[in-house]
Design a protein around this motif. Structure first.
Motif, PDB file in Angstrom:
ATOM      1  N   ASN A 300      12.249  13.646  -7.625  1.00 23.98           N
ATOM      2  CA  ASN A 300      11.042  14.396  -7.970  1.00 23.98           C
ATOM      3  C   ASN A 300      11.389  15.879  -7.995  1.00 23.98           C
ATOM      4  O   ASN A 300      11.926  16.399  -7.010  1.00 23.98           O
ATOM      5  CB  ASN A 300       9.946  14.175  -6.922  1.00 23.98           C
ATOM      6  CG  ASN A 300       9.439  12.749  -6.894  1.00 23.98           C
ATOM      7  OD1 ASN A 300       9.795  11.950  -7.742  1.00 23.98           O
ATOM      8  ND2 ASN A 300       8.605  12.430  -5.923  1.00 23.98           N
ATOM      9  N   LEU A 438       0.732  10.957  -1.991  1.00 21.32           N
ATOM     10  CA  LEU A 438       1.265  11.327  -0.670  1.00 21.32           C
ATOM     11  C   LEU A 438       0.808  10.351   0.419  1.00 21.32           C
ATOM     12  O   LEU A 438       1.585   9.977   1.299  1.00 21.32           O
ATOM     13  CB  LEU A 438       0.850  12.755  -0.303  1.00 21.32           C
ATOM     14  CG  LEU A 438       1.434  13.875  -1.187  1.00 21.32           C
ATOM     15  CD1 LEU A 438       0.909  15.224  -0.737  1.00 21.32           C
ATOM     16  CD2 LEU A 438       2.954  13.862  -1.173  1.00 21.32           C
ATOM     17  N   LYS A 441       2.839   7.301   0.025  1.00 18.73           N
ATOM     18  CA  LYS A 441       4.229   7.569   0.414  1.00 18.73           C
ATOM     19  C   LYS A 441       4.372   7.473   1.941  1.00 18.73           C
ATOM     20  O   LYS A 441       5.298   6.835   2.456  1.00 18.73           O
ATOM     21  CB  LYS A 441       4.636   8.964  -0.062  1.00 18.73           C
ATOM     22  CG  LYS A 441       6.037   9.383   0.406  1.00 18.73           C
ATOM     23  CD  LYS A 441       6.290  10.865   0.174  1.00 18.73           C
ATOM     24  CE  LYS A 441       7.559  11.293   0.898  1.00 18.73           C
ATOM     25  NZ  LYS A 441       7.828  12.731   0.767  1.00 18.73           N
ATOM     26  N   ASP A 490       5.493  16.605  -4.118  1.00 21.26           N
ATOM     27  CA  ASP A 490       6.570  15.858  -3.475  1.00 21.26           C
ATOM     28  C   ASP A 490       7.914  16.167  -4.139  1.00 21.26           C
ATOM     29  O   ASP A 490       8.749  15.283  -4.343  1.00 21.26           O
ATOM     30  CB  ASP A 490       6.278  14.344  -3.531  1.00 21.26           C
ATOM     31  CG  ASP A 490       7.167  13.568  -2.556  1.00 21.26           C
ATOM     32  OD1 ASP A 490       7.434  14.091  -1.463  1.00 21.26           O
ATOM     33  OD2 ASP A 490       7.608  12.452  -2.901  1.00 21.26           O
ATOM     34  N   SER A 492      11.628  17.463  -4.545  1.00 15.59           N
ATOM     35  CA  SER A 492      12.808  17.648  -3.700  1.00 15.59           C
ATOM     36  C   SER A 492      13.503  18.963  -4.019  1.00 15.59           C
ATOM     37  O   SER A 492      14.290  19.458  -3.237  1.00 15.59           O
ATOM     38  CB  SER A 492      13.789  16.489  -3.919  1.00 15.59           C
ATOM     39  OG  SER A 492      14.275  16.517  -5.255  1.00 15.59           O
ATOM     40  N   GLN A 826       2.863  18.451   3.719  1.00 13.92           N
ATOM     41  CA  GLN A 826       2.265  17.192   3.240  1.00 13.92           C
ATOM     42  C   GLN A 826       1.376  16.577   4.307  1.00 13.92           C
ATOM     43  O   GLN A 826       0.261  16.123   4.017  1.00 13.92           O
ATOM     44  CB  GLN A 826       3.372  16.206   2.833  1.00 13.92           C
ATOM     45  CG  GLN A 826       4.060  16.592   1.532  1.00 13.92           C
ATOM     46  CD  GLN A 826       5.144  15.618   1.127  1.00 13.92           C
ATOM     47  OE1 GLN A 826       5.538  14.752   1.908  1.00 13.92           O
ATOM     48  NE2 GLN A 826       5.640  15.751  -0.096  1.00 13.92           N
TER      49      GLN A 826
END
Length: 979
Positions: A300, A438, A441, A490, A492, A826
């Motif tokens: 991501n 999220l 996740k 999200d 990276s 998050q």
């Protein structure tokens, strides 16, 4: 009479029963020509509905008009004849109960779907030639032919082909085989020969069809892959190797509707087709390939590249590689591209995703302009790439969350591309979608620890020209703002060019203005405003015409309405208009300002007269004072507005800048950004009316937004496209735009950008600058009095530098440290969302009984209704159908000028003072007074609610609208009248 009434009810039931089919089959404009029992006013509304919202929405309105009581004698037969005359024979068959056999209907639906699948290729047909043969085969009516012919002549063969296809699929059974005959007769074998050559090259096998009605039905699969949902339908199929004489080719080894028609595999692996070379392979530049790299590894990321650097092209490349890789692994891919503005749906579809992906994948877009509409769930199921507005996906995710059949889950998708992803912040629809992501996740993390099955989540790709700094004044806060966006997506990594790399510096200038030496026009407006202050005993502490004054007058009006002080309330409303007039005289011409004020007073005077002049509407002493005050000063204002010596300096600076750009460049092309729709339209007119501009080749037009929040007529997406197309072609070389053009819209390279009295934030500044993509481009800022743009620009420059530094700091973080901070943000977002949901639930539990809410006219405090009288249509429109004589109905000329919702017949106003209350809406044949809460003073248990401008601010649960009950009451009353 009783028998006729019974027959009418039966006919209405038939039409209502087949409404979904009729909506698809009726060609509204042709049918209207042959319908004589609908009045011209209603016909005009339906015609405008076609223009603004498309054929299906207009068909709904047409059906409502047809079944609306009282019925004229022979209305049903007249409707049948109109359908037949208009070439809508299938629609006529349905309402006469001449239903096709189920298998024939299924077969016909199948053929319609096939035409939809073949749509991109069929668009390349020789439209004029095919049209002639279709007319001779009676596949189309003469009226159809004229429309298609005109469309082809005006908009080109491809658009004409689309019009032809939309009309041909509405024919009676057998249309498909005739259409295939037409294609063969018009020698469209090139399509087939091309497919044959591809087959020989790759070793696939094709068979010619010999039985037209079975053409294109899927053959049994030879591969070991499980059959798709589409293949499991009970559709008739032929044994492998059977043929039919349609002249089109089907593949006998492996047919799947999730692949494009006439694409060929080698008969062994469905992934091979994707690896074959394409004519339009995407070639990335080095910096584009570098920012795409982590996404190609399945990570991501956010891609942050300046406007004009090819972000969307990178997204198409990533999408294709994602689908290719999944196909090679024997898995299906599902990509959704989310945008935040409706015009971007069509733009991304036509200009980027379809051209590069159509050879190997099925691409579809969903918006109000989409052809051949079906449910979003079906579109997701049947296509590989779907481009849509974010709200559509959010709606269907919520449906699934509530357990409804027609829903979509995040686990159905494998990649989500989020355009303009800097909007993924609190309250935005992007953030609602990502919060769902999220939560799942973090739930997956828990399930994994418990060694339970997790739900797959899609890869996320965010695109932006600038994440901004969120109002930060120090570097640490800017860094925090950008990290929060990364956390919400999200991501990276945030991928961007190195600072300074490929940087293209624009020539920049700020054009400062001098105050007018004399401003007699503004002085007269200020004299009027001060007279109103004295009359209402008001003492503002801020300068007239300033932003602070605007805020003061809005608060004064709101407070007066709550306290039922009508004298102050109406004075504040008029002061607000004069303040806008002052602003306009500082921004555009004085004559534009005068026209605005004059129109406001004409509309106010109209409110005080009933349509039939039978009843007098109350005019208070304050209103009389205000009307006379304008009347006394009107001539002086009108005369002063014609004197060019008193025009503002901003226009002079703008004129000089435009003339300089066009006289010093060989081929000038530019954009002027301005604050309001009204100023964009007025500037466009000013340039068009000034011969100096025409002499040096300036061809100007405006482009403004499509929303209906403003009192100025909005632009439809079709009108926006038309202007931008002309700008692409060079037919227009100067665009005057509101902020609608700053973000996302595909605007070709310009060599100058002017911001006229408009500075918002650093994101908009970067995007506006990015519109100047050509070499040697310039960026100018023209000051406007009271706008403070020069100071704001300095702040934005500082923020832009700070944003670049913050991104560099984030990119320099160790991955472990970055991941830790992202995780914290998050978890914070999830916890805040839970607290918010809990509060909302408690608030919902405390909702009062509707009977405790009272509504009074904002203009005269007359009681209008209570919450018990209000019902909600489709969770949206609050209507009051209780019999009462408190309001009058009048024609709404503004709506007709604005081309908005033509199901609205007019507006309703207070019978006592003429204050507007809302609109008279036509819903499925019923006239429903639709109330706008901003026009009322609302009390809850006797206590006035200070601010209530939207229904969403009033959380009381009103009862749902009972259509059957109200319709039966109307039917009974009309029966009584007939007797």
């Amino acid at each position: 009479a009783m028998m006729a009434s019974d027959n009418d009810d039966m006919y209405v039931s038939l039409i209502e029963g087949f409404r979904p089919r009729l909506r698809e089959l009726i060609m509204v404009q042709q049918v209207l020509v042959h319908l004589h029992f609908i009045d011209n006013e209603q016909k005009e509304r339906i015609t405008k509905k076609v223009t603004n919202e498309g054929n299906q929405a207009a068909a709904e309105l047409l059906i409502d008009a047809v079944i609306r009581k009282p019925h004229s004698p022979g209305w049903f037969r007249a409707f049948v004849v109109a359908l037949e005359e208009a070439g809508c024979e299938r629609a006529a068959d349905y309402i006469q109960d001449k239903l096709p056999e189920p298998e024939v209907e299924a077969e016909n639906d199948y053929f319609v779907n096939l035409v939809q699948l073949m749509y991109p290729r069929l668009m390349g047909m020789q439209t004029k030639e095919v049209l002639v043969h279709c007319l001779s085969q009676k596949l189309l009516t003469q009226a159809d032919g004229e429309i298609i012919d005109a469309t082809t002549a005006n908009q080109g063969s491809r658009v004409g082909a689309g019009e032809l296809l939309r009309r041909i699929v509405r024919g009676r059974d057998g249309w498909f085989s005739k259409f295939l005959d037409v294609l063969r007769e018009t020698k469209h074998e090139t399509l087939l020969n091309e497919a044959d050559r591809v087959a020989e090259r790759r070793g696939g096998t094709f068979t010619l069809c010999t039985v037209p009605q079975w053409c294109f039905y899927p053959q049994p699969r030879q591969s070991k892959q499980p059959a798709s949902d589409l293949e499991s339908n009970s559709t008739p199929s032929l044994p492998a190797g059977d043929a039919c004489n349609c002249g089109l080719l089907t593949r006998s080894d492996d047919y799947c509707l999730s692949e494009p028609l006439l694409s060929v595999t080698d008969g062994t692996d469905s992934g091979t087709a994707a690896k074959s070379p394409e004519k339009a392979d995407i070639v990335l530049r080095d910096y584009q390939a570098e920012v795409a790299r982590p996404a190609l590894e399945g990570k991501n990321i956010i891609i942050c590249l300046p406007t004009g650097s090819g972000k969307t092209r990178v997204a198409v490349y990533i999408t294709k590689k994602h689908l290719d890789n999944r196909r090679a692994e024997g898995q299906s891919g599902k990509v959704v591209v989310l945008v935040n503005k409706i015009p971007l749906v069509e733009q991304h579809y036509v200009a980027e995703f379809l051209p590069f992906l159509k050879r190997a994948y099925k691409v579809e877009r969903v918006s109000g302009d989409s052809p051949l509409k079906i449910s979003f769930t079906e579109i997701v199921k049947n296509n590989d790439v779907i481009i849509c507005t974010a709200q559509i996906l959010e709606n269907y995710l919520e449906r699934s969350n509530k357990g409804e059949d027609e829903g979509v889950d995040l686990s159905d998708l494998t990649l989500i591309v989020i355009d303009e992803c800097h909007h993924t912040q609190k309250g935005g629809v992007y953030n609602h979608i990502m919060l769902r992501y999220l939560k799942q996740k973090h739930k997956n993390r828990r399930l994994k620890k418990e060694e339970k099955e997790t739900l797959p989540l899609p890869q996320i790709l965010g695109l932006t020209a600038s994440p901004g700094v969120g109002g930060a004044t120090i570097l640490m806060k800017a860094e925090e703002h950008i990290l929060r966006i990364c956390a919400n997506l999200d991501a990276s990594k945030i991928m961007t060019r190195s600072l300074g790399e490929f940087k293209k510096e624009q020539r920049k200038k700020v054009l400062k203005i001098e105050d007018r030496k004399e401003d007699p026009f503004g002085d007269v407006i200020k004299k009027i405003m001060n007279a109103i202050h004295a009359h209402a005993e008001l003492s503002p502490t801020c300068d007239l015409g300033s932003q602070n004054y605007e805020q003061w007058v809005v608060q004064t009006e709101r407070k007066a309405a709550t306290e039922e002080d009508q004298k102050v309330r109406v004075c504040a409303e008029h002061l607000r208009q004069y303040n806008e007039g002052l602003n306009l005289s500082n921004t555009i011409r004085m004559c534009d300002s005068f026209s605005f004020l004059n129109k406001f007073y004409e509309e106010e005077m109209k409110k005080k007269t009933t349509p039939d002049d039978e009843e007098k509407i109350q005019i208070t002493n304050t209103e009389r004072f205000l009307f006379n005050l304008f009347k006394e000063n009107k001539e002086e204002l009108q005369e002063l507005a014609t004197k060019p010596d008193y025009e503002n300096d901003s226009l002079s600076k703008l004129r000089a800048n435009i003339l300089q750009e066009f006289s010093t460049r060989q081929s000038a092309r530019g954009i002027i950004f301005t604050k309001t729709r009204r100023s964009a339209i007025a500037l466009s007119q000013w340039i068009q009316e000034n011969s100096k501009f025409a002499d040096i080749g300036v061809k100007a037009s405006h482009v403004i937004g499509g929303g209906d929040q403003s009192v100025v007529k909005p632009m439809t997406s079709a009108e926006q496209r038309d202007v931008l197309t002309k700008f692409h072609k060079g037919e227009i070389n100067l665009l005057i735009a509101t902020t609608v053009a700053e973000e996302g819209l595909d605007i070709p390279a310009c060599n100058f950008v002017i911001r006229y009295g408009l500075v918002t934030n650093e994101i908009a500044m970067i995007q506006a600058k990015g519109r100047g993509r050509a070499e040697d481009s310039s960026y100018s800022l023209v000051e406007v009095k009271n706008s403070g743009v020069a100071e704001k620009e300095v702040v934005n420059e500082y923020r832009m530098t700070m944003m670049d530094k913050a991104i560099e700091k984030i990119r320099a973080l160790e991955q472990e440290e970055y991941d830790k901070r992202i995780m914290e943000y998050q978890m914070q977002a999830i916890m805040e969302n839970r607290v918010l949901a809990k509060k909302k639930k408690q608030k919902g539990m405390k909702n009062e009984n509707p009977s405790s809410v009272k509504f009074s006219c904002r203009g005269c405090n007359e009681h209008a209704c209570s919450g018990e009288d209000i019902e909600i249509i489709e969770d949206m429109h609050r209507v009051n159908l209780t019999p009462q004589e408190l309001f009058i109905q009048r024609e709404n000329t503004t709506l007709q000028e604005r081309h908005l919702d033509y199901e609205t017949n007019g507006y309703i106003a207070c019978k006592k003072c003429g204050e507007r209350w809302g609109s008279m809406m036509l819903y499925r044949g019923l006239e429903c007074p639709c109330l706008h809460v901003k026009n009322f003073v609302v009390t809850l248990k006797g206590k006035k609610i200070n601010k209530c401008t939207k229904w969403s601010e009033l959380t009381v649960r009103f009862s749902a609208f009972d259509y059957a009950d109200h319709a039966s009451q109307v039917a009974e009353s009309s029966d009584d009248e007939d007797e």
